[in-house]
Design a protein around this motif. Structure first.
Motif, PDB file in Angstrom:
ATOM      1  N   GLY A  18       0.848  -1.198   0.000  1.00  0.00           N
ATOM      2  CA  GLY A  18       0.000   0.000   0.000  1.00  0.00           C
ATOM      3  C   GLY A  18       0.873   1.234   0.000  1.00  0.00           C
ATOM      4  N   PHE A  70       0.823   5.192   1.230  1.00  0.00           N
ATOM      5  CA  PHE A  70       0.087   6.090   2.120  1.00  0.00           C
ATOM      6  C   PHE A  70       0.551   7.530   1.923  1.00  0.00           C
ATOM      7  N   TYR A 110       0.364  11.248   4.077  1.00  0.00           N
ATOM      8  CA  TYR A 110       0.061  11.905   5.338  1.00  0.00           C
ATOM      9  C   TYR A 110       0.358  13.396   5.198  1.00  0.00           C
ATOM     10  N   PHE A 127      -3.286  11.140   8.640  1.00  0.00           N
ATOM     11  CA  PHE A 127      -3.580  10.322   7.467  1.00  0.00           C
ATOM     12  C   PHE A 127      -4.438  11.059   6.446  1.00  0.00           C
ATOM     13  N   TYR A 148      -3.765   1.220  -3.228  1.00  0.00           N
ATOM     14  CA  TYR A 148      -3.324  -0.177  -3.180  1.00  0.00           C
ATOM     15  C   TYR A 148      -2.881  -0.726  -4.523  1.00  0.00           C
ATOM     16  N   LEU A 196       3.885  13.806   3.544  1.00  0.00           N
ATOM     17  CA  LEU A 196       4.722  12.605   3.605  1.00  0.00           C
ATOM     18  C   LEU A 196       4.065  11.468   2.843  1.00  0.00           C
ATOM     19  N   GLU A 206       4.112   0.761   2.221  1.00  0.00           N
ATOM     20  CA  GLU A 206       3.971  -0.352   3.171  1.00  0.00           C
ATOM     21  C   GLU A 206       4.449  -1.636   2.501  1.00  0.00           C
ATOM     22  N   PHE A 252       9.145   5.530   4.838  1.00  0.00           N
ATOM     23  CA  PHE A 252       8.680   6.902   4.656  1.00  0.00           C
ATOM     24  C   PHE A 252       9.648   7.696   3.794  1.00  0.00           C
TER      25      PHE A 252
END
Lengths: 111, 113
Positions: A32, A34, A36, A46, A51, A87, A91, A101
């Motif tokens: 995944g 992400f 932020y 978040f 995905y 950010l 994952e 990150f």
């Protein structure tokens, strides 16, 4: 080596001037991606999870997209309150225990 | 409103001192994490825990230890603080099974003199 790189490091926009932030990743198996938002002196908050390549998600003036190599965070007609560090994180492992990150893009929107 | 609370926002310690950073979450999350954030390096995982009394090393565990005696509380311990541990420390929690967002606290900025 698994790596997440964000560009640019810093971006200054005028209010209403649309642009995009880039997150490129070289990882062995992406579960995944992400995004932020982090305000000064605060923890990250978040925004989105993507995905699969081709997926898009939107929230107000923000739209996140994902390809097999990178993700973009598009900001349409930004306002000063959109100023923050954004950010991204890839994952890799199960159960959130392997997140890579990027260093972030610091966005400033001038009125 | 979900919340992750870090007890100390700002700390100044001397080299060699023992430092405790406390984190409490009120969301009944199984997973808890400690990250450090340094300019230009992004967030790096120090330790994580997926259950009470369970802990796993992250990418940079050297010089740190953790404790999780209760589900809602995860503590980071610096046994003997050093200047290279000056950083922003972020606690986070998430539900078991991953594939979901991390909820972060507001951070603890530690300066070691």
């Amino acid at each position: 080596e698994d790596q997440v790189t964000q560009s640019p490091e810093a971006l200054r926009l005028q209010e209403g001037e649309s642009s995009s932030l880039n997150c490129s990743y070289t990882v062995s198996g992406l579960r995944g991606l992400f995004w932020y938002r982090q305000d000064p002196g605060k923890g990250p908050e978040f925004l989105f999870t993507l995905y699969s390549a081709g997926e898009e998600k939107e929230k107000e003036r923000l739209k996140a997209t994902l390809t097999k190599k990178e993700s973009f965070l598009h900001i349409t007609a930004p306002k000063p309150e959109d100023s923050a560090t954004y950010l991204c994180a890839a994952e890799l492992g199960y159960n959130n225990n392997d997140m890579r990150f990027g260093a972030g893009t610091r966005l400033t929107v001038k009125p | 409103d979900v919340k992750v609370t870090q007890s100390s926002r700002y700390l100044v310690k001397r080299t060699g001192e023992k430092v405790f950073l406390e984190c409490v979450q009120d969301m009944d999350h199984e997973n808890m994490f400690w990250y450090r954030q340094d300019p230009g390096l992004g967030l790096r995982l120090i330790y994580f825990s997926y259950d009470v009394k369970m802990k796993e090393k992250g990418d940079i565990p050297e010089g740190y230890s953790v404790s999780r005696e209760k589900k809602e509380r995860f503590s980071l311990i610096l046994e003997s603080a050093s200047t290279n541990q000056t950083s922003m420390y972020l606690c986070a929690s998430s539900l078991w099974g991953g594939r979901g967002e991390l909820f972060f606290g507001e951070g603890s900025r530690l300066t070691v003199l």
